[in-house]
Design a protein around this motif. Structure first.
Motif, short mmCIF file in Angstrom:
data_model
loop_
_atom_site.label_atom_id
_atom_site.label_comp_id
_atom_site.label_asym_id
_atom_site.label_seq_id
_atom_site.Cartn_x
_atom_site.Cartn_y
_atom_site.Cartn_z
N MET A 1 -11.52 -16.83 2.65
CA MET A 1 -11.43 -15.48 3.14
C MET A 1 -10.25 -15.37 4.09
O MET A 1 -10.01 -16.23 4.92
CB MET A 1 -12.73 -15.09 3.83
CG MET A 1 -12.71 -13.71 4.40
SD MET A 1 -14.30 -13.29 5.13
CE MET A 1 -14.71 -11.95 4.08
N SER A 2 -9.53 -14.30 4.00
CA SER A 2 -8.35 -14.06 4.83
C SER A 2 -8.76 -13.74 6.27
O SER A 2 -9.81 -13.16 6.52
CB SER A 2 -7.55 -12.90 4.25
OG SER A 2 -6.51 -12.53 5.13
N ASP A 3 -7.90 -14.13 7.21
CA ASP A 3 -8.14 -13.81 8.62
C ASP A 3 -7.90 -12.33 8.90
O ASP A 3 -8.45 -11.78 9.85
CB ASP A 3 -7.24 -14.65 9.53
CG ASP A 3 -7.65 -16.11 9.51
OD1 ASP A 3 -8.81 -16.40 9.21
OD2 ASP A 3 -6.79 -16.96 9.82
N ASP A 4 -7.05 -11.71 8.11
CA ASP A 4 -6.73 -10.29 8.31
C ASP A 4 -7.62 -9.43 7.42
O ASP A 4 -7.65 -9.59 6.21
CB ASP A 4 -5.26 -10.02 7.96
CG ASP A 4 -4.30 -10.76 8.86
OD1 ASP A 4 -4.63 -10.91 10.06
OD2 ASP A 4 -3.24 -11.19 8.38
N PRO A 5 -8.34 -8.47 8.03
CA PRO A 5 -9.19 -7.59 7.21
C PRO A 5 -8.35 -6.61 6.41
O PRO A 5 -7.22 -6.29 6.79
CB PRO A 5 -10.03 -6.85 8.25
CG PRO A 5 -9.20 -6.87 9.49
CD PRO A 5 -8.40 -8.15 9.45
N MET A 6 -8.90 -6.15 5.29
CA MET A 6 -8.26 -5.10 4.51
C MET A 6 -8.33 -3.82 5.33
O MET A 6 -9.39 -3.47 5.86
CB MET A 6 -8.97 -4.90 3.18
CG MET A 6 -8.35 -3.84 2.33
SD MET A 6 -9.18 -3.63 0.74
CE MET A 6 -10.65 -2.74 1.24
N THR A 7 -7.22 -3.13 5.49
CA THR A 7 -7.20 -1.89 6.26
C THR A 7 -6.65 -0.76 5.41
O THR A 7 -5.72 -0.97 4.62
CB THR A 7 -6.36 -2.02 7.54
OG1 THR A 7 -5.02 -2.37 7.18
CG2 THR A 7 -6.92 -3.09 8.46
N VAL A 8 -7.24 0.40 5.56
CA VAL A 8 -6.81 1.59 4.83
C VAL A 8 -6.89 2.77 5.80
O VAL A 8 -7.93 3.00 6.40
CB VAL A 8 -7.71 1.86 3.61
CG1 VAL A 8 -7.25 3.11 2.86
CG2 VAL A 8 -7.74 0.66 2.68
N GLU A 9 -5.80 3.49 5.95
CA GLU A 9 -5.81 4.66 6.82
C GLU A 9 -6.45 5.84 6.09
O GLU A 9 -6.18 6.09 4.92
CB GLU A 9 -4.38 5.03 7.24
CG GLU A 9 -4.33 6.17 8.23
CD GLU A 9 -2.93 6.47 8.73
OE1 GLU A 9 -2.80 7.40 9.52
OE2 GLU A 9 -1.98 5.78 8.33
N ILE A 10 -7.29 6.57 6.79
CA ILE A 10 -7.97 7.72 6.22
C ILE A 10 -7.00 8.89 6.11
O ILE A 10 -6.25 9.17 7.04
CB ILE A 10 -9.19 8.11 7.08
CG1 ILE A 10 -10.19 6.97 7.08
CG2 ILE A 10 -9.82 9.41 6.59
CD1 ILE A 10 -11.32 7.15 8.05
N THR A 11 -7.01 9.55 4.96
CA THR A 11 -6.19 10.74 4.74
C THR A 11 -7.11 11.87 4.29
O THR A 11 -8.32 11.67 4.10
CB THR A 11 -5.12 10.50 3.65
OG1 THR A 11 -5.80 10.34 2.39
CG2 THR A 11 -4.27 9.28 3.95
N GLU A 12 -6.53 13.04 4.09
CA GLU A 12 -7.32 14.18 3.64
C GLU A 12 -7.85 14.00 2.22
O GLU A 12 -8.71 14.76 1.76
CB GLU A 12 -6.53 15.49 3.75
CG GLU A 12 -5.28 15.54 2.91
CD GLU A 12 -4.07 14.87 3.55
OE1 GLU A 12 -3.09 14.65 2.82
OE2 GLU A 12 -4.09 14.54 4.74
N ARG A 13 -7.37 13.00 1.48
CA ARG A 13 -7.84 12.77 0.11
C ARG A 13 -9.11 11.91 0.05
O ARG A 13 -9.71 11.77 -1.00
CB ARG A 13 -6.74 12.11 -0.71
CG ARG A 13 -5.53 12.98 -0.89
CD ARG A 13 -4.48 12.36 -1.76
NE ARG A 13 -4.51 10.91 -1.70
CZ ARG A 13 -3.61 10.12 -2.25
NH1 ARG A 13 -2.60 10.63 -2.89
NH2 ARG A 13 -3.70 8.81 -2.15
#
Length: 92
Positions: A1-13
């Motif tokens: 498992m990677s040390d960095d989490p998956m990140t996703v910025e929230i948008t209006e979609r």
């Protein structure tokens, strides 16, 4: 498992909805207008219990997230970046 989490910025979609996955399994779908992420409970009674506990934890996290966003919305205006769309200086 990677040390960095998956990140996703929230948008209006972005959207979230509860569905029956494969016609009978309780599920939550999170989408960004391009891809969907499906969290579902298995068919066993124990799976449903795990799903229920996860859902309540998800609700608690969502309420906490909403509270943090609300604090940002009510913070001093100097906290916001200069390209804030709501302030009328954005390019959107």
């Amino acid at each position: 498992m990677s040390d960095d989490p998956m990140t996703v910025e929230i948008t209006e979609r972005f959207y979230v909805r509860s569905v029956l996955y494969r016609g009978h399994l309780p599920a939550v779908v999170i989408g960004d207008g391009t891809d969907e992420f499906v969290l579902f409970a298995g068919a066993r009674r124990y799976d449903a219990q795990l799903g229920k506990e996860f859902a309540w934890n998800l609700v608690a996290a969502a309420v906490g997230f909403a509270g943090m966003c609300n604090r940002l919305l009510t913070a001093v205006s100097s906290c916001w970046p200069t390209d804030d769309y709501e302030a009328g200086s954005g390019t959107e």
